[in-house]
Design an enzyme around this catalytic site. Structure first.
Site, mmCIF file in Angstrom:
data_model
loop_
_atom_site.group_PDB
_atom_site.id
_atom_site.type_symbol
_atom_site.label_atom_id
_atom_site.label_comp_id
_atom_site.label_asym_id
_atom_site.label_seq_id
_atom_site.Cartn_x
_atom_site.Cartn_y
_atom_site.Cartn_z
ATOM 1 N N GLU A 165 61.476 -93.040 -63.270
ATOM 2 C CA GLU A 165 61.572 -92.877 -61.817
ATOM 3 C C GLU A 165 62.345 -94.026 -61.184
ATOM 4 O O GLU A 165 63.197 -93.818 -60.310
ATOM 5 C CB GLU A 165 60.174 -92.817 -61.216
ATOM 6 N N GLU A 189 54.585 -88.400 -67.096
ATOM 7 C CA GLU A 189 53.351 -88.430 -66.315
ATOM 8 C C GLU A 189 52.437 -87.233 -66.596
ATOM 9 O O GLU A 189 51.216 -87.377 -66.695
ATOM 10 C CB GLU A 189 53.675 -88.492 -64.811
#
Length: 272
Positions: A124, A144
């Site tokens: 990210e 995630e």
């Protein structure tokens, strides 16, 4: 200058941030977030012309959020998770994302030198940068969902804007590993470096950018960041406003004079 487990080094007009926790694959714990905040403050106080962020060692750029129990942020979340209490969880997520926002809103280009694997929040963070250079052996992985989590550093929205809806949906929902070649193909990175040379390649790119008019770079960058997902007529107005302000600043006189003299321009830093 060093701030605990994150270092900031300046060479001329280029600054390099190094995530310096290789024993944990440069994963973020509470101390790293505090350290990054201090680094950002230093950068704001004396803006370079370009910033590079990379990881220490060769195995990882950043493994994201450190989920080990010895991370105080993990310990603080156990009770709220057990009691389904969203308040402390929201405060933590907003604090983390706020720091990432602060870094990626610096008015100068931010280049990710992805020297090793970028997992979870590390992927990210790279997506939130303006430019990305990846080592051929490195992989991206939005991991995630494998832990029952989802992107929350702003990388989910950033990935969608980089690669488009279809690719971003697949990467986020499957947690698949993305090789350097595939990352380049889908527009996730700008270029692949030679083996072990992601930082060197990023420094070369930063040098090219830093040699251009600093006001021109800042105005162009803000125009790109603000107008990308706007309707065309709004984006055109932002472009025009920036162009007028830039030309009125007089920076172009340096470039045009050097052009006619057949010399390389040497632009002064903007007065803050």
């Amino acid at each position: 200058m060093a701030h605990s487990i994150i270092t900031l080094q300046r060479t001329g007009s280029i600054a390099v941030i190094t995530l310096n926790r290789p024993e944990r694959r440069n994963a973020f714990n509470e101390a790293m977030w505090n350290s990054l905040s201090k680094v950002i403050s230093d950068l704001k106080a004396a803006l370079p012309r370009a910033v590079i962020i990379t990881g220490a060692g060769t195995g990882a750029f950043c493994a994201g959020f450190d989920v080990n129990p010895d991370n105080p942020q993990v310990a603080q979340m156990i009770e709220p998770v057990q009691h389904h209490d969203p308040g402390p969880i929201e405060r933590l997520i907003r604090r983390i994302r706020g720091i990432v926002d602060d870094l990626t809103s610096l008015p100068v280009p931010l280049i990710a030198a992805v020297n090793g694997d970028a997992y979870g929040g590390g992927a990210e963070l790279a997506c939130r940068c303006d430019l990305r250079i990846i080592d051929p052996a490195a992989v991206f992985c939005f991991s995630e969902v494998r832990l029952g989590l989802m992107p929350d550093w702003g990388g989910g929205a950033a990935l969608t804007r980089l690669t488009g809806l279809a690719s971003a949906t697949e990467l986020i929902l499957t947690g698949k590993k993305v090789t350097a070649d595939e990352a380049l193909r889908i527009g996730l990175v700008n270029r692949i470096s030679a083996p072990g040379a992601a930082l060197e390649e990023a420094e070369k790119l930063a040098g090219v950018i830093a040699a251009n008019g600093p006001r021109a770079v800042r105005h162009s960058l803000d125009m790109i960041r603000r107008s990308f997902d706007l309707p065309l007529h709004e984006a055109l107005e932002i472009e025009t406003d920036h162009a007028v302000s830039l030309i009125a600043s007089g920076e172009c006189l340096w470039g045009i004079t050097a052009f006619f003299a057949k010399e390389d321009p040497h632009y002064p830093d903007p007065e803050e």
